[in-house]
Design an enzyme around this catalytic site. Structure first.
Site, PDB file in Angstrom:
ATOM      1  N   GLU A  66       0.018  -2.484  13.544  1.00 19.26           N
ATOM      2  CA  GLU A  66      -0.833  -2.398  12.349  1.00 19.26           C
ATOM      3  C   GLU A  66      -2.272  -2.779  12.704  1.00 19.26           C
ATOM      4  O   GLU A  66      -3.225  -2.136  12.304  1.00 19.26           O
ATOM      5  CB  GLU A  66      -0.301  -3.346  11.265  1.00 19.26           C
ATOM      6  CG  GLU A  66      -1.175  -3.345  10.012  1.00 19.26           C
ATOM      7  CD  GLU A  66      -0.611  -4.219   8.893  1.00 19.26           C
ATOM      8  OE1 GLU A  66       0.076  -5.202   9.202  1.00 19.26           O
ATOM      9  OE2 GLU A  66      -0.871  -3.894   7.723  1.00 19.26           O
TER      10      GLU A  66
ATOM     11  N   THR B 184       0.831  -1.203   0.000  1.00 15.88           N
ATOM     12  CA  THR B 184       0.000   0.000   0.000  1.00 15.88           C
ATOM     13  C   THR B 184       0.868   1.257   0.000  1.00 15.88           C
ATOM     14  O   THR B 184       1.804   1.370   0.811  1.00 15.88           O
ATOM     15  CB  THR B 184      -0.911  -0.011   1.249  1.00 15.88           C
ATOM     16  OG1 THR B 184      -1.649  -1.220   1.247  1.00 15.88           O
ATOM     17  CG2 THR B 184      -1.863   1.176   1.262  1.00 15.88           C
TER      18      THR B 184
HETATM   19  C1  LIG Z   1      -5.867  -3.719   0.506  1.00 19.35           C
HETATM   20  C2  LIG Z   1      -4.666  -4.486   0.958  1.00 19.35           C
HETATM   21  C3  LIG Z   1      -3.546  -3.810   1.373  1.00 19.35           C
HETATM   22  C4  LIG Z   1      -2.415  -4.522   1.758  1.00 19.35           C
HETATM   23  N1  LIG Z   1      -1.301  -3.798   2.107  1.00 19.35           N
HETATM   24  C5  LIG Z   1      -0.161  -4.461   2.404  1.00 19.35           C
HETATM   25  C6  LIG Z   1       1.041  -3.730   2.638  1.00 19.35           C
HETATM   26  O1  LIG Z   1       1.071  -2.489   2.627  1.00 19.35           O
HETATM   27  N2  LIG Z   1       2.186  -4.415   2.870  1.00 19.35           N
HETATM   28  C7  LIG Z   1       2.216  -5.775   2.896  1.00 19.35           C
HETATM   29  O2  LIG Z   1       3.289  -6.338   3.122  1.00 19.35           O
HETATM   30  N3  LIG Z   1       1.095  -6.518   2.660  1.00 19.35           N
HETATM   31  C8  LIG Z   1      -0.081  -5.879   2.407  1.00 19.35           C
HETATM   32  N4  LIG Z   1      -1.230  -6.595   2.147  1.00 19.35           N
HETATM   33  C9  LIG Z   1      -1.143  -8.064   2.104  1.00 19.35           C
HETATM   34  C10 LIG Z   1      -1.854  -8.767   3.250  1.00 19.35           C
HETATM   35  O3  LIG Z   1      -1.134  -8.648   4.447  1.00 19.35           O
HETATM   36  C11 LIG Z   1      -2.004 -10.235   2.824  1.00 19.35           C
HETATM   37  O4  LIG Z   1      -2.864 -10.253   1.690  1.00 19.35           O
HETATM   38  C12 LIG Z   1      -2.595 -11.094   3.911  1.00 19.35           C
HETATM   39  O5  LIG Z   1      -1.662 -11.240   4.969  1.00 19.35           O
HETATM   40  C13 LIG Z   1      -3.005 -12.472   3.397  1.00 19.35           C
HETATM   41  O6  LIG Z   1      -1.980 -13.078   2.696  1.00 19.35           O
HETATM   42  P1  LIG Z   1      -2.222 -13.719   1.248  1.00 19.35           P
HETATM   43  O7  LIG Z   1      -2.908 -12.671   0.424  1.00 19.35           O
HETATM   44  O8  LIG Z   1      -0.939 -14.266   0.770  1.00 19.35           O
HETATM   45  O9  LIG Z   1      -3.286 -14.889   1.483  1.00 19.35           O
HETATM   46  P2  LIG Z   1      -2.974 -16.344   2.023  1.00 19.35           P
HETATM   47  O10 LIG Z   1      -2.075 -16.254   3.205  1.00 19.35           O
HETATM   48  O11 LIG Z   1      -2.522 -17.197   0.893  1.00 19.35           O
HETATM   49  O12 LIG Z   1      -4.405 -16.807   2.515  1.00 19.35           O
HETATM   50  C14 LIG Z   1      -5.381 -17.362   1.649  1.00 19.35           C
HETATM   51  C15 LIG Z   1      -6.561 -17.818   2.483  1.00 19.35           C
HETATM   52  O13 LIG Z   1      -6.134 -18.859   3.402  1.00 19.35           O
HETATM   53  C16 LIG Z   1      -6.474 -18.522   4.724  1.00 19.35           C
HETATM   54  N5  LIG Z   1      -5.434 -18.969   5.642  1.00 19.35           N
HETATM   55  C17 LIG Z   1      -4.084 -18.863   5.465  1.00 19.35           C
HETATM   56  N6  LIG Z   1      -3.425 -19.372   6.532  1.00 19.35           N
HETATM   57  C18 LIG Z   1      -4.377 -19.776   7.409  1.00 19.35           C
HETATM   58  C19 LIG Z   1      -4.324 -20.392   8.696  1.00 19.35           C
HETATM   59  N7  LIG Z   1      -3.152 -20.657   9.292  1.00 19.35           N
HETATM   60  N8  LIG Z   1      -5.510 -20.672   9.319  1.00 19.35           N
HETATM   61  C20 LIG Z   1      -6.696 -20.410   8.723  1.00 19.35           C
HETATM   62  N9  LIG Z   1      -6.803 -19.836   7.487  1.00 19.35           N
HETATM   63  C21 LIG Z   1      -5.668 -19.529   6.847  1.00 19.35           C
HETATM   64  C22 LIG Z   1      -6.541 -16.991   4.739  1.00 19.35           C
HETATM   65  O14 LIG Z   1      -7.366 -16.530   5.798  1.00 19.35           O
HETATM   66  C23 LIG Z   1      -7.129 -16.697   3.371  1.00 19.35           C
HETATM   67  O15 LIG Z   1      -8.532 -16.814   3.403  1.00 19.35           O
HETATM   68  C24 LIG Z   1      -2.388  -5.925   1.770  1.00 19.35           C
HETATM   69  C25 LIG Z   1      -3.547  -6.635   1.365  1.00 19.35           C
HETATM   70  C26 LIG Z   1      -4.667  -5.925   0.957  1.00 19.35           C
HETATM   71  C27 LIG Z   1      -5.876  -6.695   0.525  1.00 19.35           C
END
Ligand SMILES: Cc1cc2nc3c(=O)[nH]c(=O)nc-3n(C[C@H](O)[C@H](O)[C@H](O)COP(=O)(O)OP(=O)(O)OC[C@H]3O[C@@H](n4cnc5c(N)ncnc54)[C@H](O)[C@@H]3O)c2cc1C
Length: 398
Positions: free
Chosen positions: A230, A147
């Site tokens: 955060e 972001t």
């Molecule tokens: C609008 C927006 C802004 C963002 N800004 C930033 C930023 O500035 N900097 C940054 O570094 N990141 C940022 N992110 C990233 C955000 O932190 C990640 O998208 C988030 O941590 C989820 O990771 P992933 O997308 O890889 O999904 P995944 O980790 O692959 O998850 C996929 C699905 O599996 C589920 N899941 C995963 N592990 C588990 C578990 N152990 N138990 C139960 N369910 C689980 C999740 O809940 C999800 O539904 C941003 C995301 C968004 C949408």
């Protein structure tokens, strides 16, 4: 809260306001004086923007400065709420001297470089590589969903510095100069039409060791401070002071309901009242959490506000769109934009409805927040974590 500390803060405020008028002085200039007076983060030590008093007194500062005409914090500085406490907690004197003041004045903006294509929820599995080379580090890798990285001067960067150590132990945290050679920021377009976040590629980027935050290999511990802050920043239990009753997202719903209120049905009224009660309960819970925060860094209870607030926002904006009927589904402008802040409530209900979809993902997904709540607040047994104790490089990954 001791009387002495309160008197000290009031005296520092009196002096600051006697010498500087926030209603006429420039934004960055006034905030510089606020920092020097120890009124930026009152709980931090002197020379780090604080006076070493309880964080609850920050609300006194914020209220008096607002009454004196100080501008509210520029929303482009959102990541200060994460980077500030992280640097103050883990940075050495030189790092604190270098980064805290320009961060507070807004002269240097920050972004968060944590997530990677293969490491989001399992952020400790990240693979961006940092190799030490004399007084510098050479960094290669890719971050994603970053972001406001397109307006940032520095990024909170977490890297893999020792692949032979278990995943939580071989990470190192840096301040990355976003304009250093080898840093490339590319837009990622969202459901809202805008590209508020980005991909960030790092190719042979050199980072001075002087920009390391915390010890080598301690990146996970440092990152936890960022993540906890955060969650409270997003969830609303930060030290900035409680929002007023009925303000924020719920105010959108009340305004929408008010249009043609005499024709509203009992079912609609019931839905609005239920959401209003949920919003008020969350607001009061956040106030309680903020008052309990003694050290300045929040604990796992911040994850509760984050999880509850994310779902509540989605429900509020869905109800707002529903209340507008067919009108709620038209008139949205999907033009590609590059915003300079991340403000849910600035673009109308259509925007907020779409933007709120991200609330249950950003800052840690709701499922992950529930895991934290179960394990760290309620003390339930942890998930099986088979990769915790083996070297990161031996963990199977796709
Ligand atoms: C609008 C927006 C802004 C963002 N800004 C930033 C930023 O500035 N900097 C940054 O570094 N990141 C940022 N992110 C990233 C955000 O932190 C990640 O998208 C988030 O941590 C989820 O990771 P992933 O997308 O890889 O999904 P995944 O980790 O692959 O998850 C996929 C699905 O599996 C589920 N899941 C995963 N592990 C588990 C578990 N152990 N138990 C139960 N369910 C689980 C999740 O809940 C999800 O539904 C941003 C995301 C968004 C949408």
């Amino acid at each position: 809260m001791s009387d002495n500390d309160t008197a000290r803060i009031e005296a520092a405020l009196d002096q600051l306001l006697a010498e500087h008028d926030p209603s006429t002085e420039g934004y960055a200039e006034f905030r510089g004086h606020q920092f020097d007076a120890g009124l930026a983060w009152v709980h931090l030590p002197e020379r780090r923007g604080g006076l070493g008093v309880t964080p609850q007194l920050q609300r006194v500062v914020n209220r008096r400065l607002a009454e004196a005409g100080a501008a509210p914090m520029d929303l482009a500085q959102f990541f200060m709420a994460l980077a500030g406490p992280t640097i103050a907690t883990h940075g050495d004197d030189a790092v604190c001297q270098r980064f805290l003041r320009p961060m507070f004045t807004g002269e240097e903006k920050w972004c968060q470089l944590f997530s990677e294509p293969g490491s989001g929820s399992d952020f400790a599995g990240l693979g961006t590589r940092a190799i030490k080379d004399g007084d510098e580090w050479i960094v290669n890798g890719q971050k994603v969903w970053n972001t406001l990285a397109h307006i940032a001067d520095f990024g909170m960067l977490v890297t893999r510095s020792d692949p032979s150590a278990p995943k939580h132990k071989g990470m190192t945290y840096f301040a990355l100069d976003m304009r250093a050679p080898g840093v490339e920021v590319r837009p990622l377009r969202q459901i809202t039409g805008e590209a508020e976040f980005n991909e960030v590629y790092m190719t042979d980027v050199r980072i001075p060791d002087a920009h390391r935050i915390g010890a080598e290999g301690e990146g996970w511990r440092v990152a936890l401070t960022t993540l906890m802050n955060e969650r409270t920043a997003i969830g609303g239990s930060g030290s900035g002071g409680a929002p007023k009753r009925g303000s924020g997202p719920i105010s959108f719903l009340l305004d929408t309901y008010a249009v043609g209120a005499e024709q509203r049905t009992a079912v609609e009224r019931d839905r609005v009242v239920e959401l209003w009660i949920r919003a008020e309960v969350l607001r009061l819970t956040n106030m309680r959490a903020a008052q309990l925060a003694r050290s300045g860094n929040p604990g796992p209870e911040g994850s509760v506000g984050k999880a509850v607030g994310a779902i509540l926002n989605q429900d509020i904006f869905e109800a707002s769109v529903d209340l507008r009927g067919m009108d709620g589904q038209v008139g949205y402008d999907f033009t590609f934009r590059r915003p300079s802040s991340s403000d849910m409530t600035s673009g109308g209900i259509g925007y907020a409805f779409l933007r709120a979809r991200a609330n249950t993902i950003e800052g840690g997904t709701t499922e992950v927040m529930k895991n934290i709540l179960g394990e760290q607040v309620l003390g339930l047994p942890g998930e099986p974590r088979s990769d915790k104790d083996i070297p990161w490089m031996d963990v199977p990954r796709s």
